[in-house]
Design a protein around this motif. Structure first.
Motif, PDB file in Angstrom:
ATOM      1  N   VAL A   1       0.837  -1.195   0.000  1.00  0.00           N
ATOM      2  CA  VAL A   1       0.000   0.000   0.000  1.00  0.00           C
ATOM      3  C   VAL A   1       0.877   1.251   0.000  1.00  0.00           C
ATOM      4  CG1 VAL A   1      -1.596   1.362   1.451  1.00  0.00           C
ATOM      5  CG2 VAL A   1      -2.070  -1.056   0.998  1.00  0.00           C
ATOM      6  N   GLU A   2       1.943   1.238   0.777  1.00  0.00           N
ATOM      7  CA  GLU A   2       2.860   2.382   0.804  1.00  0.00           C
ATOM      8  C   GLU A   2       3.496   2.611  -0.563  1.00  0.00           C
ATOM      9  OE1 GLU A   2       5.615   1.988   4.075  1.00  0.00           O
ATOM     10  OE2 GLU A   2       3.970   1.869   5.524  1.00  0.00           O
ATOM     11  N   ASP A   3       3.811   1.529  -1.280  1.00  0.00           N
ATOM     12  CA  ASP A   3       4.348   1.665  -2.641  1.00  0.00           C
ATOM     13  C   ASP A   3       3.334   2.365  -3.545  1.00  0.00           C
ATOM     14  OD1 ASP A   3       6.702   0.409  -1.855  1.00  0.00           O
ATOM     15  OD2 ASP A   3       6.135  -1.550  -2.708  1.00  0.00           O
ATOM     16  N   VAL A   4       2.075   1.967  -3.440  1.00  0.00           N
ATOM     17  CA  VAL A   4       1.020   2.597  -4.232  1.00  0.00           C
ATOM     18  C   VAL A   4       0.912   4.066  -3.858  1.00  0.00           C
ATOM     19  CG1 VAL A   4      -1.480   2.676  -4.658  1.00  0.00           C
ATOM     20  CG2 VAL A   4      -0.293   0.469  -4.600  1.00  0.00           C
ATOM     21  N   GLN A   5       0.948   4.364  -2.562  1.00  0.00           N
ATOM     22  CA  GLN A   5       0.824   5.746  -2.109  1.00  0.00           C
ATOM     23  C   GLN A   5       1.974   6.616  -2.617  1.00  0.00           C
ATOM     24  OE1 GLN A   5       0.462   4.863   2.049  1.00  0.00           O
ATOM     25  NE2 GLN A   5      -1.756   5.100   2.017  1.00  0.00           N
ATOM     26  N   GLN A   6       3.172   6.069  -2.630  1.00  0.00           N
ATOM     27  CA  GLN A   6       4.315   6.828  -3.152  1.00  0.00           C
ATOM     28  C   GLN A   6       4.136   7.109  -4.640  1.00  0.00           C
ATOM     29  OE1 GLN A   6       7.837   4.657  -2.026  1.00  0.00           O
ATOM     30  NE2 GLN A   6       7.735   5.354   0.089  1.00  0.00           N
ATOM     31  N   ARG A   7       3.671   6.114  -5.375  1.00  0.00           N
ATOM     32  CA  ARG A   7       3.425   6.300  -6.806  1.00  0.00           C
ATOM     33  C   ARG A   7       2.340   7.359  -7.016  1.00  0.00           C
ATOM     34  NH1 ARG A   7       0.505   1.985  -8.482  1.00  0.00           N
ATOM     35  NH2 ARG A   7      -1.267   3.326  -8.817  1.00  0.00           N
ATOM     36  N   VAL A   8       1.288   7.292  -6.223  1.00  0.00           N
ATOM     37  CA  VAL A   8       0.186   8.245  -6.340  1.00  0.00           C
ATOM     38  C   VAL A   8       0.659   9.656  -6.010  1.00  0.00           C
ATOM     39  CG1 VAL A   8      -2.024   8.925  -5.321  1.00  0.00           C
ATOM     40  CG2 VAL A   8      -1.644   6.561  -6.007  1.00  0.00           C
ATOM     41  N   GLU A   9       1.497   9.797  -4.989  1.00  0.00           N
ATOM     42  CA  GLU A   9       2.052  11.119  -4.677  1.00  0.00           C
ATOM     43  C   GLU A   9       2.776  11.700  -5.882  1.00  0.00           C
ATOM     44  OE1 GLU A   9       4.447  11.824  -1.197  1.00  0.00           O
ATOM     45  OE2 GLU A   9       2.943  10.899   0.094  1.00  0.00           O
ATOM     46  N   GLY A  10       3.549  10.859  -6.548  1.00  0.00           N
ATOM     47  CA  GLY A  10       4.245  11.311  -7.752  1.00  0.00           C
ATOM     48  C   GLY A  10       3.272  11.729  -8.842  1.00  0.00           C
ATOM     49  N   GLU A  11       2.213  10.953  -9.021  1.00  0.00           N
ATOM     50  CA  GLU A  11       1.201  11.293 -10.018  1.00  0.00           C
ATOM     51  C   GLU A  11       0.500  12.595  -9.655  1.00  0.00           C
ATOM     52  OE1 GLU A  11      -1.472   7.984 -10.667  1.00  0.00           O
ATOM     53  OE2 GLU A  11       0.192   6.610 -10.996  1.00  0.00           O
ATOM     54  N   MET A  12       0.243  12.790  -8.375  1.00  0.00           N
ATOM     55  CA  MET A  12      -0.406  14.020  -7.922  1.00  0.00           C
ATOM     56  C   MET A  12       0.496  15.230  -8.194  1.00  0.00           C
ATOM     57  SD  MET A  12      -3.363  13.224  -6.538  1.00  0.00           S
ATOM     58  CE  MET A  12      -4.207  11.912  -5.660  1.00  0.00           C
ATOM     59  N   MET A  13       1.763  15.084  -7.863  1.00  0.00           N
ATOM     60  CA  MET A  13       2.715  16.179  -8.108  1.00  0.00           C
ATOM     61  C   MET A  13       2.770  16.498  -9.599  1.00  0.00           C
ATOM     62  SD  MET A  13       3.871  17.129  -5.200  1.00  0.00           S
ATOM     63  CE  MET A  13       5.230  18.118  -5.757  1.00  0.00           C
ATOM     64  N   GLU A  14       2.822  15.456 -10.411  1.00  0.00           N
ATOM     65  CA  GLU A  14       2.865  15.636 -11.858  1.00  0.00           C
ATOM     66  C   GLU A  14       1.597  16.338 -12.351  1.00  0.00           C
ATOM     67  OE1 GLU A  14       3.054  12.784 -15.782  1.00  0.00           O
ATOM     68  OE2 GLU A  14       4.088  12.117 -13.972  1.00  0.00           O
ATOM     69  N   THR A  15       0.462  15.962 -11.793  1.00  0.00           N
ATOM     70  CA  THR A  15      -0.808  16.573 -12.169  1.00  0.00           C
ATOM     71  C   THR A  15      -0.801  18.058 -11.835  1.00  0.00           C
ATOM     72  OG1 THR A  15      -2.008  14.498 -11.866  1.00  0.00           O
ATOM     73  CG2 THR A  15      -3.302  16.524 -11.772  1.00  0.00           C
ATOM     74  N   ILE A  16      -0.324  18.402 -10.647  1.00  0.00           N
ATOM     75  CA  ILE A  16      -0.255  19.813 -10.245  1.00  0.00           C
ATOM     76  C   ILE A  16       0.636  20.582 -11.221  1.00  0.00           C
ATOM     77  CG2 ILE A  16       0.589  21.414  -8.469  1.00  0.00           C
ATOM     78  CD1 ILE A  16      -0.241  19.236  -6.395  1.00  0.00           C
ATOM     79  N   GLU A  17       1.798  20.033 -11.494  1.00  0.00           N
ATOM     80  CA  GLU A  17       2.749  20.713 -12.378  1.00  0.00           C
ATOM     81  C   GLU A  17       2.237  20.796 -13.808  1.00  0.00           C
ATOM     82  OE1 GLU A  17       6.363  18.532 -11.719  1.00  0.00           O
ATOM     83  OE2 GLU A  17       6.522  19.253  -9.657  1.00  0.00           O
ATOM     84  N   ASN A  18       1.564  19.741 -14.279  1.00  0.00           N
ATOM     85  CA  ASN A  18       1.033  19.745 -15.642  1.00  0.00           C
ATOM     86  C   ASN A  18      -0.054  20.795 -15.836  1.00  0.00           C
ATOM     87  OD1 ASN A  18       2.745  17.712 -16.470  1.00  0.00           O
ATOM     88  ND2 ASN A  18       1.214  16.097 -16.304  1.00  0.00           N
ATOM     89  N   GLU A  19      -0.731  21.168 -14.772  1.00  0.00           N
ATOM     90  CA  GLU A  19      -1.751  22.213 -14.840  1.00  0.00           C
ATOM     91  C   GLU A  19      -1.125  23.599 -14.712  1.00  0.00           C
ATOM     92  OE1 GLU A  19      -4.938  22.117 -15.651  1.00  0.00           O
ATOM     93  OE2 GLU A  19      -4.859  19.935 -15.868  1.00  0.00           O
ATOM     94  N   GLY A  20       0.194  23.644 -14.563  1.00  0.00           N
ATOM     95  CA  GLY A  20       0.872  24.930 -14.497  1.00  0.00           C
ATOM     96  C   GLY A  20       0.832  25.582 -13.126  1.00  0.00           C
ATOM     97  N   MET A  21       0.609  24.773 -12.092  1.00  0.00           N
ATOM     98  CA  MET A  21       0.583  25.318 -10.740  1.00  0.00           C
ATOM     99  C   MET A  21       1.861  24.965 -10.005  1.00  0.00           C
ATOM    100  SD  MET A  21      -3.110  25.060  -8.913  1.00  0.00           S
ATOM    101  CE  MET A  21      -2.716  26.416  -7.826  1.00  0.00           C
ATOM    102  N   ASP A  22       2.280  25.867  -9.159  1.00  0.00           N
ATOM    103  CA  ASP A  22       3.387  25.615  -8.258  1.00  0.00           C
ATOM    104  C   ASP A  22       2.844  24.828  -7.068  1.00  0.00           C
ATOM    105  OD1 ASP A  22       6.155  26.286  -7.167  1.00  0.00           O
ATOM    106  OD2 ASP A  22       4.845  27.130  -5.602  1.00  0.00           O
TER     107      ASP A  22
END
Length: 189
Positions: free
Chosen positions: A124-145
């Motif tokens: 589950v922690e592995d999934v959560q780490q991957r999801v955190e990365g996806e979330m960060m990427e999503t924020i950055e892809n939308e042009g937000m800091d």
């Protein structure tokens, strides 16, 4: 700071959802975010901030995208727990106990359940780490800091007017997406 992103976006998921029943079901069935992870405290001090409509639109878009990522990851985490032959409720009881620093001896669970919990938690922690990365990427892809995203989110926790603005934008976006997929738009709003 990255550890705050997942719980924040999970909270925003519930803001975007219109169905109280769905929210209750998700809250009761899903594994906790991460053991030992600091949770966002709504009473943390935030300064009054100005948020433009454009920023709020980006924030809402990130939140909707994050909702989709989060829903997929929740299903994945539940599958992991079930594959370990452990029910989600037992998993949550053990996770909460450990998060609160309580001894496993105080729990009404077997040694086998604790071993299954440990095995599932690693995955589950592995999934959560991957999801955190996806979330960060999503924020950055939308042009937000990321820092600005967190600043807006913290203000959102305390500012009802800002909450209403975000909710309105999210509802409009979901209606527009529904129209784009051939679904009728609700004319009452």
């Amino acid at each position: 700071m990255l550890k705050y992103i997942l719980p924040v976006l999970i909270a925003l998921t519930f803001l975007a959802c219109g169905s109280e029943e769905q929210n209750t079901q998700q809250t009761n069935q899903n594994p906790p975010t991460e053991q030992g992870q600091p949770q966002f405290e709504p009473n943390q001090q935030t300064a009054d901030i100005e948020v433009s409509d454009e920023e709020l639109e980006k924030f809402a878009e990130v939140s909707i995208a994050a909702q989709q990522i989060q829903m997929q990851s929740q299903q994945e985490m539940m599958t992991i727990i079930q594959e370990e032959e452990l029910d989600v409720q037992t998993y949550n009881i053990i996770a909460e106990s450990r998060f609160n620093g309580q001894s496993d001896d105080s729990l009404d669970v077997t040694e086998e359940q604790l071993e299954k919990f440990d095995s599932a938690s690693t995955k589950v922690e592995d999934v959560q780490q991957r999801v955190e990365g996806e979330m960060m990427e999503t924020i950055e892809n939308e042009g937000m800091d990321t820092d600005r995203f967190m600043e807006i989110n913290m203000a959102l926790q305390q500012d009802q007017e800002l909450q209403q603005r975000v909710q309105q934008i999210m509802m409009q976006n979901m209606q527009q997406q529904g129209q784009g997929q051939g679904m009728p738009q609700n004319q009452d709003q």
